[in-house]
Enzyme design. Structure first.
Site, PDB file in Angstrom:
ATOM      1  N   GLY A  45       0.835  -1.191   0.000  1.00 24.49           N
ATOM      2  CA  GLY A  45       0.000   0.000   0.000  1.00 24.49           C
ATOM      3  C   GLY A  45       0.873   1.246   0.000  1.00 24.49           C
ATOM      4  N   GLN A  50       2.883  10.088   1.136  1.00 25.04           N
ATOM      5  CA  GLN A  50       4.174   9.417   1.266  1.00 25.04           C
ATOM      6  C   GLN A  50       5.129   9.770   0.137  1.00 25.04           C
ATOM      7  OE1 GLN A  50       2.212   5.391   2.162  1.00 25.04           O
ATOM      8  NE2 GLN A  50       4.201   5.279   3.179  1.00 25.04           N
ATOM      9  N   CYS A  94       5.700   0.186   7.325  1.00 16.74           N
ATOM     10  CA  CYS A  94       5.361   1.334   6.486  1.00 16.74           C
ATOM     11  C   CYS A  94       6.557   1.681   5.624  1.00 16.74           C
ATOM     12  CB  CYS A  94       4.982   2.512   7.391  1.00 16.74           C
ATOM     13  SG  CYS A  94       4.520   4.002   6.503  1.00 16.74           S
ATOM     14  N   LEU A  95       6.309   1.982   4.355  1.00 21.08           N
ATOM     15  CA  LEU A  95       7.397   2.349   3.456  1.00 21.08           C
ATOM     16  C   LEU A  95       8.070   3.654   3.878  1.00 21.08           C
ATOM     17  CD1 LEU A  95       5.786   1.358   0.027  1.00 21.08           C
ATOM     18  CD2 LEU A  95       7.451   0.073   1.391  1.00 21.08           C
ATOM     19  N   HIS A 136      -4.772   1.535   7.191  1.00 24.40           N
ATOM     20  CA  HIS A 136      -3.424   2.095   7.351  1.00 24.40           C
ATOM     21  C   HIS A 136      -3.212   3.240   6.361  1.00 24.40           C
ATOM     22  CE1 HIS A 136       1.092   1.555   7.919  1.00 24.40           C
ATOM     23  NE2 HIS A 136       1.032   2.211   6.768  1.00 24.40           N
ATOM     24  N   GLU A 137      -3.602   3.010   5.103  1.00 30.13           N
ATOM     25  CA  GLU A 137      -3.392   4.035   4.071  1.00 30.13           C
ATOM     26  C   GLU A 137      -4.320   5.235   4.276  1.00 30.13           C
ATOM     27  OE1 GLU A 137      -0.714   3.817   2.512  1.00 30.13           O
ATOM     28  OE2 GLU A 137      -0.364   1.702   2.896  1.00 30.13           O
ATOM     29  N   HIS A 140      -2.902   7.585   6.687  1.00 32.32           N
ATOM     30  CA  HIS A 140      -1.914   8.505   6.088  1.00 32.32           C
ATOM     31  C   HIS A 140      -2.591   9.777   5.576  1.00 32.32           C
ATOM     32  CE1 HIS A 140       2.006   6.600   6.136  1.00 32.32           C
ATOM     33  NE2 HIS A 140       1.503   5.457   5.692  1.00 32.32           N
TER      34      HIS A 140
END
Length: 172
Positions: A45, A50, A94-95, A136-137, A140
């Site tokens: 994701g 991000q 997380c990226l 989660h996304e 963000h």
């Protein structure tokens, strides 16, 4: 085109994103770029903030088994419209917070409404990993990171590690 992913702490990761008013070719291209970036990372994701874009856009693909057909999804203005009382706990990563993980408990099943890349409204029920990933996304888009669910000491430790990583990255 692959885009650079912001690393925490970065003030853009803590901002609430603006809704997408009108779908444009630029936004569709952004969604395509985000999918490329997510797959190459690799991740399941990615949210627009991000990569430094403060728009309500997320992409995801939680198909992880080899040989299974990928299912890339781009969601413009996603919102959870219903969630189960039953919860799941996943070790999330997380990226934007590489190599750091923490257990987060979220609703197990959610109903989500969003606009697809053609401007059509979609609704779907997500369960398990897909539900966790969507939540989660969407977090963000609201300036919230998975580490915000962790205890203060663990969150501070991870933040210090990310500050160190960013310093090391600027030296290379």
């Amino acid at each position: 085109m692959k885009r650079p992913i912001l690393i925490h702490p970065d003030p853009r990761l803590k901002k609430v994103c603006a809704p997408v008013a009108d779908l444009s070719d630029d936004l569709r291209k952004l969604a395509d770029d985000m999918l490329v970036t997510m797959y190459e990372a690799p991740g399941i994701g990615l949210a627009a903030p991000q990569i430094g874009v403060l728009s309500r856009l997320i992409v995801l693909d939680c198909v992880k088994e080899d040989g299974e057909t990928p299912r890339p999804v781009a969601m413009f203005n996603p919102e959870v419209i219903a969630s189960s009382d039953e919860t799941n706990t996943y070790e999330e990563g997380c990226l934007s917070i590489p190599d750091q993980y923490g257990e987060v408990t979220r609703p197990k099943v959610i109903d989500v409404r969003w606009m697809d890349r053609d401007g059509n409204e979609q609704t779907e029920t997500f369960d398990g990993l897909w539900a966790t990933c969507v939540q989660h996304e969407i977090d963000h888009l609201n300036g919230k990171l998975f580490i915000d669910y962790l205890g203060a000491m663990r969150r501070q430790m991870i933040t210090r590690k990310m500050q160190k990583l960013k310093r090391e990255m600027t030296r290379t």
